[in-house]
Design a protein around this motif. Structure first.
Motif, mmCIF file in Angstrom:
data_model
loop_
_atom_site.group_PDB
_atom_site.id
_atom_site.type_symbol
_atom_site.label_atom_id
_atom_site.label_comp_id
_atom_site.label_asym_id
_atom_site.label_seq_id
_atom_site.Cartn_x
_atom_site.Cartn_y
_atom_site.Cartn_z
ATOM 1 N N HIS A 47 95.010 42.339 56.851
ATOM 2 C CA HIS A 47 96.407 42.130 57.246
ATOM 3 C C HIS A 47 96.417 42.015 58.775
ATOM 4 C CE1 HIS A 47 100.774 42.728 57.453
ATOM 5 N NE2 HIS A 47 100.531 43.594 58.414
ATOM 6 N N HIS A 49 97.969 40.835 62.657
ATOM 7 C CA HIS A 49 98.960 40.508 63.691
ATOM 8 C C HIS A 49 98.185 39.998 64.896
ATOM 9 C CE1 HIS A 49 102.416 43.250 62.273
ATOM 10 N NE2 HIS A 49 101.449 43.496 61.422
ATOM 11 N N SER A 83 100.825 38.454 59.221
ATOM 12 C CA SER A 83 102.082 39.202 59.212
ATOM 13 C C SER A 83 103.240 38.339 59.699
ATOM 14 C CB SER A 83 101.971 40.432 60.108
ATOM 15 O OG SER A 83 103.241 41.041 60.222
ATOM 16 N N ARG A 225 95.749 50.655 51.269
ATOM 17 C CA ARG A 225 95.708 50.100 52.619
ATOM 18 C C ARG A 225 95.386 51.208 53.606
ATOM 19 N NH1 ARG A 225 100.095 46.400 55.973
ATOM 20 N NH2 ARG A 225 100.548 47.923 57.577
ATOM 21 N N GLU A 229 96.540 49.998 62.457
ATOM 22 C CA GLU A 229 97.954 49.620 62.551
ATOM 23 C C GLU A 229 98.847 50.771 62.108
ATOM 24 O OE1 GLU A 229 99.280 46.018 60.564
ATOM 25 O OE2 GLU A 229 101.370 46.680 60.633
#
Ligand code: MG
Length: 280
Positions: A47, A49, A83, A225, A229
């Motif tokens: 995931h 960013h 994201s 997960r 982050e």
């Protein structure tokens, strides 16, 4: 036979900075390296960013492109999820990189308070992002920060606005949103199973709830997960050394619950994604 658990690594996020933990990867090359280490430790889904030069959340499509390319090259088969999250990014920019056709992207289906801001997802924005994901053949991960978001996702799926089977992530432990309570997770999962029996799910615990949420989720048959982050600490006594360290701990926990870390191939099958080979 143990059941596979897809481990998602949430590599960087919008908030944690080097000042919080020097291991937080913020440049694209640091992110690629950190994702690669996490992949080798057992993560099958990244995931992602991106940040600007001041470590602020960025919407720069070129950075997303470079990150995606690096992860594809170094982590064969790993599922990439970009994201569309909102912190520090203008609403009109949040889907600006979807033309890169990552296999997945996150999609929050409603608004909620975060610790210091409103995480605002206007219905028009939610529909616009969902439409882009359909257009570019991207599977959304529905981010459920509050219960109403689950029912909205169901309505959207019924209306043909979301690719099926739906994949949902339940998020806990953010101040002003849902607290990390097992009863809430159990209720949400029961509702999900009733509304969308073919759906898959993950749960994320923010901050100190990360590990506890992992344990509940492993026991309940969901996917997990972890990552800097959500949590920059390993435990009360120290900061996490890396994303890979958090993944390795979670991968080690799987056996206690009759699970094993899903390979990328298994993760693709579970999420109904194509079995894709590495891009050269
Ligand atoms: Mg995120």
């Amino acid at each position: 036979m143990t059941q596979p658990c897809i481990i998602t690594i949430a590599v960087t996020g919008s908030v944690p900075k080097k000042e919080d933990n020097p291991a937080v990867p913020v440049t694209v090359s640091e992110q690629i390296e950190s994702t690669h280490e996490a992949f080798e430790a057992g993560a099958a889904l990244a995931h992602l960013h991106v940040r600007d030069d001041q470590q602020r959340p960025s919407s720069d499509p070129e950075k997303f492109a470079a990150l995606q390319e690096g992860v594809r090259k170094h982590c064969p088969g790993m599922i990439i999820q970009l994201s569309t999250g909102g912190r520090g990014r203008a609403p009109e920019e949040r889907g600006g990189m979807l033309y890169l056709r990552p296999e997945m992207a996150s999609l929050a289906t409603g608004s909620v308070n975060f610790p210091n801001i409103i995480y605002e997802n206007h219905p028009d924005l939610v529909h616009d992002l969902a439409q882009k994901m359909l257009d570019y053949d991207i599977k959304p991960e529905i981010e459920v920060f509050d219960l109403a978001m689950l029912y909205t996702a169901h309505q959207m799926a019924e209306a043909g606005m979301l690719r099926k089977p739906v994949h949902v992530q339940f998020v806990f432990g953010l101040k002003n949103a849902l607290p990390a309570r097992r009863e809430i997770l159990e209720f949400e999962v029961a509702q999900l199973n009733k509304l969308m029996p073919d759906a898959t799910w993950t749960a994320a615990g923010i901050g100190r709830s990360q590990l506890e949420m992992n344990r509940w989720t492993l026991e309940m048959g969901g996917h997990c997960r972890t990552g800097l982050e959500d949590n920059v600490r390993y435990d009360k006594s120290r900061l996490a050394a890396s994303n890979a360290e958090l993944v390795a701990r979670l991968a080690g926990l799987c056996a206690e619950y009759g699970r094993h870390p899903a390979t990328p191939e298994e993760a693709r099958q579970i999420l109904s994604l194509p079995a894709q080979t590495a891009v050269a």
